[in-house]
Design a protein around this motif. Structure first.
Motif, PDB file in Angstrom:
ATOM      1  N   PRO A 186     -24.401  15.374   1.916  1.00 30.84           N
ATOM      2  CA  PRO A 186     -24.682  16.935   4.034  1.00 30.84           C
ATOM      3  C   PRO A 186     -23.615  17.681   2.688  1.00 30.84           C
ATOM      4  N   LEU A 187     -23.984  19.038   3.404  1.00 30.77           N
ATOM      5  CA  LEU A 187     -23.080  20.156   2.567  1.00 30.77           C
ATOM      6  C   LEU A 187     -21.252  19.802   3.272  1.00 30.77           C
ATOM      7  N   GLU A 188     -21.516  19.392   4.668  1.00 36.59           N
ATOM      8  CA  GLU A 188     -20.202  18.864   5.168  1.00 36.59           C
ATOM      9  C   GLU A 188     -19.106  18.481   4.400  1.00 36.59           C
ATOM     10  N   ILE A 189     -19.494  17.383   3.924  1.00 40.36           N
ATOM     11  CA  ILE A 189     -18.482  16.709   2.977  1.00 40.36           C
ATOM     12  C   ILE A 189     -18.074  17.357   1.746  1.00 40.36           C
ATOM     13  N   LEU A 190     -18.633  18.621   1.640  1.00 38.52           N
ATOM     14  CA  LEU A 190     -18.474  18.774  -0.015  1.00 38.52           C
ATOM     15  C   LEU A 190     -17.120  19.663   0.285  1.00 38.52           C
ATOM     16  N   PRO A 191     -16.127  20.090  -0.814  1.00 42.07           N
ATOM     17  CA  PRO A 191     -14.806  21.293  -0.600  1.00 42.07           C
ATOM     18  C   PRO A 191     -16.134  21.912  -0.018  1.00 42.07           C
ATOM     19  N   ASP A 192     -15.103  23.317   0.644  1.00 43.51           N
ATOM     20  CA  ASP A 192     -15.758  24.396   1.109  1.00 43.51           C
ATOM     21  C   ASP A 192     -16.777  25.435   0.512  1.00 43.51           C
ATOM     22  N   LYS A 193     -15.386  25.650  -0.859  1.00 43.35           N
ATOM     23  CA  LYS A 193     -15.861  26.424  -1.972  1.00 43.35           C
ATOM     24  C   LYS A 193     -16.927  26.333  -2.141  1.00 43.35           C
ATOM     25  N   VAL A 194     -17.858  24.959  -2.760  1.00 42.32           N
ATOM     26  CA  VAL A 194     -18.947  24.261  -2.991  1.00 42.32           C
ATOM     27  C   VAL A 194     -19.938  24.404  -2.206  1.00 42.32           C
ATOM     28  N   ALA A 195     -19.535  23.990  -1.104  1.00 40.45           N
ATOM     29  CA  ALA A 195     -20.515  24.054  -0.196  1.00 40.45           C
ATOM     30  C   ALA A 195     -21.111  25.802   0.217  1.00 40.45           C
ATOM     31  N   SER A 196     -19.896  26.573   0.233  1.00 38.50           N
ATOM     32  CA  SER A 196     -20.360  28.208   0.585  1.00 38.50           C
ATOM     33  C   SER A 196     -21.373  28.433  -0.731  1.00 38.50           C
ATOM     34  N   MET A 197     -21.524  27.801  -2.258  1.00 40.64           N
ATOM     35  CA  MET A 197     -22.448  28.724  -3.147  1.00 40.64           C
ATOM     36  C   MET A 197     -23.584  27.517  -3.012  1.00 40.64           C
ATOM     37  N   CYS A 198     -23.438  26.370  -2.619  1.00 37.39           N
ATOM     38  CA  CYS A 198     -24.268  25.735  -2.454  1.00 37.39           C
ATOM     39  C   CYS A 198     -25.240  25.841  -1.476  1.00 37.39           C
ATOM     40  N   GLU A 199     -24.976  26.846  -0.149  1.00 41.03           N
ATOM     41  CA  GLU A 199     -25.466  27.216   1.152  1.00 41.03           C
ATOM     42  C   GLU A 199     -26.909  28.447   0.179  1.00 41.03           C
ATOM     43  N   LEU A 200     -26.643  28.732  -0.916  1.00 42.40           N
ATOM     44  CA  LEU A 200     -27.342  29.829  -1.128  1.00 42.40           C
ATOM     45  C   LEU A 200     -28.923  28.904  -2.154  1.00 42.40           C
ATOM     46  N   LEU A 201     -28.616  27.700  -2.471  1.00 45.72           N
ATOM     47  CA  LEU A 201     -29.591  27.477  -3.309  1.00 45.72           C
ATOM     48  C   LEU A 201     -31.073  27.104  -2.549  1.00 45.72           C
ATOM     49  N   PRO A 202     -32.427  27.628  -3.583  1.00 44.91           N
ATOM     50  CA  PRO A 202     -33.110  27.466  -2.139  1.00 44.91           C
ATOM     51  C   PRO A 202     -33.745  26.808  -0.883  1.00 44.91           C
ATOM     52  N   LEU A 203     -33.494  25.273  -1.043  1.00 46.32           N
ATOM     53  CA  LEU A 203     -33.819  24.886  -0.286  1.00 46.32           C
ATOM     54  C   LEU A 203     -32.528  24.653   0.553  1.00 46.32           C
ATOM     55  N   THR A 204     -31.995  24.430   0.571  1.00 48.85           N
ATOM     56  CA  THR A 204     -30.671  24.348   1.613  1.00 48.85           C
ATOM     57  C   THR A 204     -30.805  25.310   3.325  1.00 48.85           C
ATOM     58  N   GLY A 205     -31.047  26.078   2.797  1.00 47.02           N
ATOM     59  CA  GLY A 205     -31.757  26.752   3.484  1.00 47.02           C
ATOM     60  C   GLY A 205     -32.372  26.214   4.875  1.00 47.02           C
ATOM     61  N   VAL A 206     -33.740  25.335   4.013  1.00 48.29           N
ATOM     62  CA  VAL A 206     -34.546  24.567   4.930  1.00 48.29           C
ATOM     63  C   VAL A 206     -34.210  23.110   5.604  1.00 48.29           C
ATOM     64  N   MET A 207     -33.108  22.663   4.174  1.00 41.16           N
ATOM     65  CA  MET A 207     -32.419  21.436   4.616  1.00 41.16           C
ATOM     66  C   MET A 207     -31.635  21.675   5.791  1.00 41.16           C
ATOM     67  N   THR A 208     -31.320  22.475   6.108  1.00 40.81           N
ATOM     68  CA  THR A 208     -29.887  23.094   7.262  1.00 40.81           C
ATOM     69  C   THR A 208     -31.190  22.998   8.442  1.00 40.81           C
ATOM     70  N   LEU A 209     -31.864  23.528   8.407  1.00 36.70           N
ATOM     71  CA  LEU A 209     -32.619  23.941  10.002  1.00 36.70           C
ATOM     72  C   LEU A 209     -33.777  22.557   9.933  1.00 36.70           C
ATOM     73  N   VAL A 210     -34.002  21.823   8.941  1.00 33.65           N
ATOM     74  CA  VAL A 210     -34.518  20.065   9.415  1.00 33.65           C
ATOM     75  C   VAL A 210     -33.618  19.692  10.175  1.00 33.65           C
ATOM     76  N   ARG A 211     -32.295  19.658   9.117  1.00 32.00           N
ATOM     77  CA  ARG A 211     -31.263  17.995  10.012  1.00 32.00           C
ATOM     78  C   ARG A 211     -31.393  18.908  10.940  1.00 32.00           C
ATOM     79  N   ALA A 212     -30.599  20.241  11.651  1.00 32.82           N
ATOM     80  CA  ALA A 212     -30.349  20.923  13.198  1.00 32.82           C
ATOM     81  C   ALA A 212     -30.789  20.609  13.944  1.00 32.82           C
TER      82      ALA A 212
END
Length: 252
Positions: A186-212
């Motif tokens: 989960p992105l929540e346990i990654l360093p903030d800068k790494v997590a911010s970059m990963c948020e721009l990947l194609p499936l990250t938004g889908v994963m966020t919506l599914v998990r939420a």
């Protein structure tokens, strides 16, 4: 229009059932990947993410299943039908380009929806995972992921010469999504800068919506809106790529 797409979908389903490798990828590989996710997350401290390893594995397994069932299968299907001149022949009939591509994708869509529901029901009924907290986000995330992956499959097929080479051309999205979109970690346990970059990947938004949607606790409405907009942006870009570069005749 509906009748033409239905006929294409039934024909594609028949071919899928006859293809043992594709059927294995669609039906059994997602279950194996959930097991892999579960074992890998056992070694990760998920306290900061606010979820158990089982919850993370099952929610991540939904998106991993979408990649396997929709994206990987469709890239091979589009390339195979193109190289066999099936797509070219279909274009000479009444079906539009959109109907041809959508009809080819229908079996994968049905399987993806059914397996998403199965994962959720099994998790709640058999594994004592809490019921979806916001079902509308879960359903929306799955549907958005399906549409995006259909478009990404078409874009990937445009640069894939043979069915065999599809195993190579699909690997970047598979690996990038598995590592950076929060499926395994989960992105929540990654360093903030790494997590911010990963948020721009194609499936990250889908994963966020599914998990939420399933587990809740995914931040405020702005975070969810940002996730949805990122996924929509990738979908629009992928649709444009298909319209611009998709090939209907064999690559020589």
């Amino acid at each position: 229009m509906t009748g033409r797409m239905g006929a294409l979908g039934r024909a594609e389903l028949t071919l899928l059932v006859r293809n043992k490798y594709a059927l294995f990828t669609a039906l059994l590989m997602p279950l194996l990947m959930v097991g892999v996710l579960r074992s890998s997350l056992d070694r990760v401290d998920l306290g900061r993410a606010g979820m158990s390893a089982l919850e993370a594995a099952l929610s991540g397994g939904v998106v991993m299943m979408l990649i396997l069932v929709v994206y990987l299968n469709l890239v091979s299907a589009y390339v195979s039908r193109r190289e066999e001149l099936v797509l070219k022949r279909l274009r000479t009939g009444e079906a539009s380009d959109r109907e041809i591509l959508t009809g080819t994708a229908l079996p994968a869509v049905v399987l993806a929806v059914a397996q998403s529901a199965l994962i959720v029901v099994a998790g709640v009924a058999l594994l004592d995972v809490k019921a979806p907290q916001r079902p509308e986000l879960l359903v929306g995330g799955v549907l958005l992921g399906i549409v995006m992956l259909i478009a990404l499959a078409g874009a990937t097929a445009a640069v894939t010469r043979t069915v065999e080479s599809a195993q190579i051309t699909t690997m970047p999205l598979f690996l990038i999504s598995a590592v950076g979109s929060g499926l395994f970690v989960p992105l929540e346990i990654l360093p903030d800068k790494v997590a911010s970059m990963c948020e721009l990947l194609p499936l990250t938004g889908v994963m966020t919506l599914v998990r939420a949607g399933w587990l809740g606790g995914a931040g405020d409405g702005g975070d969810l809106a940002g996730a949805a907009l990122t996924a929509l942006a990738w979908t629009v870009v992928s649709v444009f790529a298909v319209q611009r570069w998709f090939r209907w005749e064999p690559r020589r």
